[in-house]
Design an enzyme around this catalytic site. Structure first.
Site, PDB file in Angstrom:
ATOM      1  N   ASP A   1      -8.767 -29.545   3.012  1.00  0.00           N
ATOM      2  CA  ASP A   1      -9.391 -28.926   1.838  1.00  0.00           C
ATOM      3  C   ASP A   1      -9.406 -29.780   0.566  1.00  0.00           C
ATOM      4  O   ASP A   1     -10.015 -29.378  -0.412  1.00  0.00           O
ATOM      5  CB  ASP A   1      -8.813 -27.535   1.571  1.00  0.00           C
ATOM      6  CG  ASP A   1      -7.394 -27.513   1.052  1.00  0.00           C
ATOM      7  OD1 ASP A   1      -6.729 -28.566   1.050  1.00  0.00           O
ATOM      8  OD2 ASP A   1      -6.940 -26.425   0.648  1.00  0.00           O
ATOM      9  N   HIS A   2      -8.759 -30.922   0.540  1.00  0.00           N
ATOM     10  CA  HIS A   2      -8.875 -31.926  -0.531  1.00  0.00           C
ATOM     11  C   HIS A   2      -7.876 -33.016  -0.212  1.00  0.00           C
ATOM     12  O   HIS A   2      -7.292 -33.033   0.886  1.00  0.00           O
ATOM     13  CB  HIS A   2      -8.629 -31.335  -1.923  1.00  0.00           C
ATOM     14  CG  HIS A   2      -7.419 -30.461  -2.025  1.00  0.00           C
ATOM     15  ND1 HIS A   2      -6.138 -30.933  -1.913  1.00  0.00           N
ATOM     16  CD2 HIS A   2      -7.301 -29.116  -2.198  1.00  0.00           C
ATOM     17  CE1 HIS A   2      -5.284 -29.931  -2.026  1.00  0.00           C
ATOM     18  NE2 HIS A   2      -5.953 -28.814  -2.179  1.00  0.00           N
TER      19      HIS A   2
ATOM     20  N   GLU B   1      -4.560 -27.525   4.713  1.00  0.00           N
ATOM     21  CA  GLU B   1      -4.417 -27.736   3.281  1.00  0.00           C
ATOM     22  C   GLU B   1      -3.864 -29.122   2.934  1.00  0.00           C
ATOM     23  O   GLU B   1      -3.068 -29.692   3.685  1.00  0.00           O
ATOM     24  CB  GLU B   1      -3.483 -26.673   2.691  1.00  0.00           C
ATOM     25  CG  GLU B   1      -4.051 -25.273   2.798  1.00  0.00           C
ATOM     26  CD  GLU B   1      -3.335 -24.309   1.885  1.00  0.00           C
ATOM     27  OE1 GLU B   1      -3.436 -24.485   0.655  1.00  0.00           O
ATOM     28  OE2 GLU B   1      -2.682 -23.395   2.390  1.00  0.00           O
ATOM     29  N   ASP B   2      -4.276 -29.598   1.797  1.00  0.00           N
ATOM     30  CA  ASP B   2      -3.610 -30.686   1.086  1.00  0.00           C
ATOM     31  C   ASP B   2      -3.414 -31.968   1.889  1.00  0.00           C
ATOM     32  O   ASP B   2      -2.335 -32.557   1.876  1.00  0.00           O
ATOM     33  CB  ASP B   2      -2.232 -30.206   0.587  1.00  0.00           C
ATOM     34  CG  ASP B   2      -2.333 -29.079  -0.423  1.00  0.00           C
ATOM     35  OD1 ASP B   2      -3.401 -28.466  -0.522  1.00  0.00           O
ATOM     36  OD2 ASP B   2      -1.326 -28.811  -1.110  1.00  0.00           O
TER      37      ASP B   2
ATOM     38  N   CYS C   1      -7.278 -26.605  -4.398  1.00  0.00           N
ATOM     39  CA  CYS C   1      -7.751 -25.618  -3.432  1.00  0.00           C
ATOM     40  C   CYS C   1      -8.725 -24.578  -3.978  1.00  0.00           C
ATOM     41  O   CYS C   1      -9.807 -24.385  -3.421  1.00  0.00           O
ATOM     42  CB  CYS C   1      -6.564 -24.932  -2.765  1.00  0.00           C
ATOM     43  SG  CYS C   1      -5.318 -24.316  -3.907  1.00  0.00           S
TER      44      CYS C   1
END
Length: 593
Positions: free
Chosen positions: A231-232, A30-31, A69
């Site tokens: 995810d980003h 994530e992130d 997300c």
């Protein structure tokens, strides 16, 4: 006996077919953006991912399509751009259209064992997500038949934005050496947070290797295709939630073992780099292609691994809708060098005040410095209203700090990307022009917005037909929020009438315009009271109440005194769904202080 023989032969045939298909493993985190050693980041400490990349293919221009997300993962699971489904707003939770199957359904039905550990966070609701198991203990090891091919997803959450705020028990990266982008102020808070961010990437690195070791220990390394992705953009402010490249650009690395080299692209080589434009909308078709499954015709993406690859796309598209409690609407297109951003609410800054984002020390300090007038122009831009169009040259301005949209030398590029964006929105039937409170009406009735609003498009065309309806009225007043004073003055009588419009979201945006610009105190007071009436919950639908609350906050921040009724709005209510529990209370705190 004959029956038994047929059963044995069928089982043998099934296993023979299964043995010919690759296992597929996704490892995601994530992130975070491509802040890894293998991407040339010398501050990063990611030896395991670097070693993996040395035997795999690195995608240098991968993007998540959305900078947060839930919409990003909605893109992945559906193979469709969420604005086409009315599912682009953060945690919007809309019904899936009848024709859509989550891509793991196709894998499961083709004989794959499908597991997810464990984040879903999809904006789409459906009765069948396609997982044999989706939980913290889901694992390919749990499949009943060891010969069964598997598709397994492992999601690492230790890099999440929230973890930047936590003290690290074993800090590794020296804040004094942290690379600070030019849009961030160089403060102790910023340096500590960036160092903490990189510390978390080192934790990811260890987690990643653990997952590879499991595959190796089972003797399956030669039979398993592994794709790593983030995810980003980073959880640091102006990464996550930002519609430009720092919010969309992700790490993506694919490993195809020798046995399945026929499924690798022509430019595949260990340690190689590909500048092919790939994005999350391509992950579903790619995975189905690797498994030998026909790609559904309704998918928007293209496979970048597998047989019979399509030519590389010329453009990659991104989107941003509501973030938490704050309305927003942006669209992005890039050709790999230039990034074009279309902002549909140019009166709002990219750095809208989001309570959750403000919990990161860098964010709150940065915002305070802006309010105190202690930032330079580049650092201030995030907190200021932005133009309707932005154009950045990543080759010469990788941090996207110089807007070229009005530069005469770049008008041809601007025109081209603007046209590509418009064509994409028509081609994919982008529903973003329909305000979210209107999208919520079919959602609350259990109907897919994509199917409900299909009649909003011109016959024999994918172009959204606004006509003289509530949608066009809404955007007339929304556009006036960033218009010149003379245009606002001329439209005020019409806006005053619209404060009583039958469509609530039209009344809200018209009331905001009147509250901000009416000179007559009584007319302004009436507009503010209209906003208060729509900000009440549960009397009004939740998103509508949030939009009215945000309009009150805009008036408050502009120095306009709010009526006593605004200060008496009740924050908590048991019927607020869990995904929005913090939105309303934190918003009301802003103008009830």
């Amino acid at each position: 006996m004959k029956r038994l023989l047929l059963l044995v032969l069928a089982t043998f045939a099934c296993r023979a077919f299964a043995d010919d298909r690759p296992n597929i493993v996704w490892i995601s985190a994530e992130d975070h953006g491509p802040h890894l050693g293998c991407y040339g980041d010398s501050y990063a400490t990611t030896p395991h991912l670097d070693a993996f990349a040395a035997n795999s293919l690195i995608y240098t221009k991968a993007s998540s399509n959305a900078p947060v997300c839930a919409p990003a993962r909605t893109t992945i699971i559906s193979g469709i751009y969420p604005p086409s489904l009315g599912a682009h707003n953060m945690r919007s939770r809309v019904p899936s259209p009848s024709y859509l199957k989550f891509f793991p359904v196709y894998l499961r039905d083709a004989g794959y064992y499908t597991t997810n550990q464990s984040k879903e966070d999809y904006n789409l609701e459906t009765d069948d997500k396609g997982w044999h198991e989706s939980s913290r203990t889901a694992h390919w090891k749990n499949r009943p038949d060891p010969q069964q091919p598997f598709f397994a997803v492992f999601n690492f959450t230790g890099t999440h934005e929230s973890q930047i705020r936590n003290d690290n028990e074993s800090p590794h990266h020296d804040p004094a050496l942290a690379p600070i982008p030019p849009y961030h102020p160089d403060t102790p808070e910023t340096r500590k947070d960036w160092a903490q961010y990189y510390d978390r990437l080192s934790k990811l690195d260890a987690y990643f290797q653990k997952r590879l070791d499991e595959i190796e220990a089972a003797g399956l390394a030669d039979d398993t295709i592994v794709i790593f992705w983030s995810d980003h953009g980073s959880g640091m402010p102006r990464g996550k939630r930002y519609p430009g490249w720092s919010g969309l650009n992700v790490a993506m690395i694919a490993h195809v073992p020798e046995k399945y080299q026929h499924l690798a692209p022509s430019d595949y080589m260990p340690g190689g780099k590909s500048d092919r434009l790939v994005s999350f909308v391509d992950l579903a078709p790619t995975t189905l292609a690797l498994a030998g499954i026909k790609i559904p015709d309704y998918y928007h993406g293209q496979a970048f691994l597998g047989p019979n690859l399509a030519p590389a796309p010329r453009y990659s598209f991104g989107f941003k809708g509501r973030m938490d409690e704050r309305i927003d609407e942006c669209r992005t297109v890039t050709d790999g060098r230039y990034v074009y951003i279309r902002n549909y609410y140019p009166h709002l800054p990219h750095g809208q005040y989001l309570w959750y984002q403000q919990q990161t020390p860098t964010t709150s300090k940065w915002y305070q410095l802006f309010k105190d007038g202690k930032l330079n122009a580049v650092q201030s831009a995030f907190w200021q209203a932005h133009p309707a169009e932005e154009l950045f040259d990543l080759a010469n301005d990788p941090h996207e700090t110089v807007n070229l949209a009005k530069n005469p030398a770049h008008q041809q590029t601007l025109t081209k990307l603007r046209a590509e964006m418009a064509a994409h929105q028509n081609r994919t039937r982008d529903l973003s022009f329909i305000p979210e409170p209107m999208l919520r009406k079919p959602t609350l009735a259990g109907v897919s917005p994509a199917e409900f609003f299909s009649n909003y498009f011109e016959p024999n065309s994918n172009r959204l037909e606004l006509g003289n309806d509530s949608v066009s009225k809404y955007w007339r007043f929304a556009n006036l929020l960033s218009a010149a004073p003379e245009a606002v003055k001329a439209a005020l009588p019409e806006a005053i009438d619209a404060t009583n419009d039958d469509e609530a979201c039209v009344a809200v945006v018209a009331s905001e315009l009147v509250a901000l610009h009416a000179r007559d105190a009584e007319i302004r007071k009436q507009a503010l009271e209209t906003l208060v009436s729509y900000a009440r919950y549960p009397e009004n639908e939740l998103i509508l109440s949030l939009q009215a609350g945000v309009a009150l906050d805009h008036a408050h921040q502009a120095g306009i005194e709010l009526p006593e009724s605004a200060k008496q709005l009740v924050a908590d209510h048991e019927s607020i769904p869990g995904w929005a529990k913090s939105y309303r209370p934190r918003l009301l705190e802003r103008f009830q202080e």
